[in-house]
Enzyme design. Structure first.
Site, short mmCIF file in Angstrom:
data_model
loop_
_atom_site.label_atom_id
_atom_site.label_comp_id
_atom_site.label_asym_id
_atom_site.label_seq_id
_atom_site.Cartn_x
_atom_site.Cartn_y
_atom_site.Cartn_z
N HIS A 48 -24.30 -46.98 -28.89
CA HIS A 48 -24.12 -48.40 -29.22
C HIS A 48 -22.66 -48.79 -29.41
CE1 HIS A 48 -28.37 -49.13 -29.42
NE2 HIS A 48 -28.55 -48.23 -30.35
N ARG A 73 -22.95 -38.59 -30.39
CA ARG A 73 -24.24 -39.14 -29.99
C ARG A 73 -24.13 -39.59 -28.53
NH1 ARG A 73 -27.91 -43.79 -32.86
NH2 ARG A 73 -26.13 -45.17 -32.47
N ASP A 87 -18.88 -29.53 -22.35
CA ASP A 87 -17.67 -29.01 -21.71
C ASP A 87 -16.42 -29.67 -22.27
OD1 ASP A 87 -19.13 -27.28 -20.18
OD2 ASP A 87 -18.91 -28.39 -18.29
N GLU A 152 -37.34 -42.08 -33.60
CA GLU A 152 -37.14 -43.46 -34.06
C GLU A 152 -38.16 -44.42 -33.46
OE1 GLU A 152 -33.11 -44.44 -33.02
OE2 GLU A 152 -33.16 -43.12 -31.28
N ASP A 178 -34.42 -48.72 -35.24
CA ASP A 178 -35.36 -48.71 -34.12
C ASP A 178 -36.79 -48.50 -34.59
OD1 ASP A 178 -34.00 -48.87 -31.34
OD2 ASP A 178 -32.68 -47.56 -32.47
#
Length: 258
Positions: A48, A73, A87, A152, A178
């Protein structure tokens, strides 16, 4: 030389409680500032916030000098994105919208090298392996990767027991906003039905031997979550801290004129 030790993963494994904050400003300077604030962990948000691989990597670089552990995230649980984030040096991933055990099992494979997983073996070229300086990275990295999944939705809660049974999941984060929306309470995560679902889920996660996580900017909810067993607890977000402080300051002096 082995892969870098993941102190955040070890803390969760020991049952420690660690407090964090969300990073949504997508900027290295503010991330560096937040790294000096004293939080145990900080979420670099790719879902977000206006982040991409390069901006996330840049924030990983500045946070390396701090005592705050970076949690990345990803925007979605896709194998190629997870490969890139690992990586780039992320050792702890938070994956949103996990609704069933099949998703969870694939995520475990995504963060694990062959023969038990699907992570691509190109570490000699990567920041994660210090550009080939960590010779034993391939044989030691799996143990230091921490995988956190977000449950969620109502569907996710219905499948929570099956998700918790997946080996390789280190923690389960309940997403209040959510979940509230999916339960029919958009914008009202404090509704009693939502709170009951959240606390019940946290208890269940804790009982299953996984680390429960939550984001809460309300003190009463935070205390309830801690009592329910929450271990990795985010208590704010940089965007909200700046926005609320700025609005309060502007209002304070604007009100002096009226």
């Amino acid at each position: 030389m082995p892969a870098p030790f993941n102190a955040f993963k070890q803390a969760l494994k020991q049952g420690d409680t660690v407090f964090g904050c969300w990073l949504g400003l997508a900027d290295t300077y503010s991330a560096e500032l937040m790294g000096t604030a004293g939080f145990d962990w900080l979420v670099i948000d790719g879902e977000h916030a206006p982040n991409d691989l390069r901006s996330i990597m840049a924030q990983l670089q500045v946070l390396e000098a701090s005592d705050s552990h970076p949690v990345v995230r990803v925007p979605v649980g896709e194998t190629y994105l997870i490969k890139q984030m690992l990586d780039a040096g992320a050792q702890t991933l938070l994956v949103p919208m996990v609704d069933n055990a099949d998703q969870a099992r694939q995520l475990v494979r995504d963060v694990t090298y062959p023969p038990h997983g699907d992570r691509g073996v190109g570490y000699a070229l990567t920041r994660a392996a210090r550009f080939s300086q960590i010779a034993d990275y391939g044989t030691t990295a799996d143990d230091e990767i921490c995988l956190l999944v977000q449950v969620e939705s109502v569907k996710g809660l219905e499948n929570l027991n099956a998700i918790l049974a997946v080996d390789g999941i280190d923690g389960v984060f309940i997403g209040p906003a959510d979940l509230a929306a999916d339960m029919g309470y958009m914008g009202n995560a404090l509704h009693p039905d939502v709170q009951d679902a959240i606390m019940t889920a946290l208890h269940k996660i804790h009982a299953a031997g996984k680390a429960p996580g939550i984001l809460s900017t309300h003190d009463d909810m935070t205390r309830d979550a801690l009592e329910a067993g929450a271990q990795f607890v985010a208590v704010g977000a940089d965007v909200l801290l700046l926005s609320h402080a700025a609005q309060a300051l502007a209002g304070k002096w604007r009100d002096t004129l009226t």
